[in-house]
Design an enzyme around this catalytic site. Structure first.
Site, PDB file in Angstrom:
ATOM      1  N   ALA A 172      27.271   5.768 -10.342  1.00  0.00           N
ATOM      2  CA  ALA A 172      26.558   5.407 -10.861  1.00  0.00           C
ATOM      3  C   ALA A 172      25.305   5.723 -11.138  1.00  0.00           C
ATOM      4  CB  ALA A 172      26.212   3.984  -9.603  1.00  0.00           C
ATOM      5  N   TYR A 221      20.554  -3.218 -12.146  1.00  0.00           N
ATOM      6  CA  TYR A 221      20.975  -2.428 -10.602  1.00  0.00           C
ATOM      7  C   TYR A 221      21.642  -2.809  -9.337  1.00  0.00           C
ATOM      8  CZ  TYR A 221      21.220   1.306  -7.435  1.00  0.00           C
ATOM      9  OH  TYR A 221      21.938   1.754  -6.072  1.00  0.00           O
TER      10      TYR A 221
END
Ligand code: UDP
Length: 326
Positions: A72, A138
């Site tokens: 990620a 995020y």
């Protein structure tokens, strides 16, 4: 065999090492956009979760029993500037991984989530039942994957463990692997580099928070202890445990100024630092309750004090001032 996506990255590589020490076979899948080949032990496949075929190929070739998903993007500030990058990689590409996992009939999944899914906490310490209201893309991207996992569990019988990390820091106590981000944005590596005169003085982002000294308070957790929790999570699922979510932190907050003070003692020199404006997307205080992980997984941090975290990080940077390139 355990599939580790993002196993060349900071937290992923420490988990691969500990998994191997615990007797697991691993296959690391990483596109090396941010990770380091040199950080990976065991089988390595270079590939991208953007390609369903890439990830299907790994399941076709290896007898995967469980998935640890670390791959990620992880920069709060960047996610505010470029949310598309975060939703594309962290959410859409994770859907490819989930699809390939389901098609392969693999039923155990461990996901790296974050305290950033809680947003500005209503109360601390933060428990797993605290409302999730992320304040940056995020955190939103990680929460979306948590929700996808819930739906997969319901529809397809997948069982998952979600770990919500607080502030990962420190390095392998054996000194083999450590933290090497490019660009580096995290407090502790930047403060160490400033103390070593390898970077400009640290900028202290925000001195007017509602905290004892006005700087942000965070709960720093050693990467070794995070890795240990993942092994316990796998064992928990292997024993038939229900899907579950766990916070991982040390349940103690340290302000930025406190971190700099402790680091100065370990370094034997002052850490050059200047006050700077707040960084967008930062809550003032994030401190975990990790009681659930202690009770359910029997997890107990081994490097729970800030000095151990700073010391192992300092030793890594002293031995590898250029990171893996050195
Ligand atoms: N921070 C800072 N200066 C820096 C980098 C970080 O003051 O150069 C602060 C940041 O605002 C936050 C804390 O240090 O309050 C931890 O930030 P980091 O980026 O390490 O982790 P995050 O909390 O974003 O996961």
């Amino acid at each position: 065999m355990i599939l580790v996506t993002g196993g060349a990255g900071y937290i992923g590589s420490h988990c691969v090492k500990r998994l191997q020490d615990a007797g697991y076979e691993t296959v690391t899948f990483d596109n090396l956009s941010e990770g380091h080949r040199a950080a990976v032990r065991g089988t390595f496949v270079e590939g991208d979760l953007a390609s369903l075929d890439d990830i299907r190929g790994v399941f076709a070739k290896h007898p995967i029993e469980g998935v640890l998903h670390f791959a990620a993007h992880c920069y709060v500030g960047e996610s505010v500037e470029n949310p598309e990058k975060y939703f594309r990689n962290n959410v859409a590409n994770t859907l490819n991984l989930l699809q390939a996992t389901r098609e392969a009939g693999v039923g155990k999944f461990i996901f790296s989530s974050t305290a950033a899914t809680y947003g500005v906490p209503e109360s601390v310490p933060i428990t797993e039942t605290h409302p999730q209201a992320p304040i940056n893309p995020y955190g939103q991207s990680k929460l979306m994957v948590e929700q996808m996992l819930g739906a997969y569990a319901h529809a397809y019988g997948l069982r998952y463990v979600i770990f919500r990390y607080f502030n990962a820091a420190g390095a392998d106590p054996d000194g083999e692997i450590g933290e090497d981000h490019d660009p580096e944005t995290h407090l502790i590596p930047l403060a160490i580099a400033a103390a070593m005169d390898r970077r400009p003085p640290l900028k202290v982002f925000g001195t007017d928070y509602d905290t004892p000294d006005g700087t942000c308070v965070r709960d720093y957790i050693h990467v070794f202890d995070l890795a240990d929790a993942h092994i316990r999570g796998l064992e928990y699922l292997a024993k038939g445990g229900e899907s579950a979510r766990f916070n991982l932190g040390n349940e103690t907050g340290h302000s930025i100024r406190q971190v700099l003070e402790r680091l100065a003692v370990i370094a034997g020199r002052e850490v050059p630092a200047d006050d700077a404006p707040r960084r967008p997307g930062d809550p003032g205080t994030l401190v975990a309750s990790s009681q659930r992980a202690r009770e359910v997984l029997g997890w107990e941090p081994r490097f729970g004090d800030l000095d151990s975290i700073l010391r192992t990080a300092w030793d890594w940077f002293e031995a590898h001032p250029e990171g893996y390139a050195g």
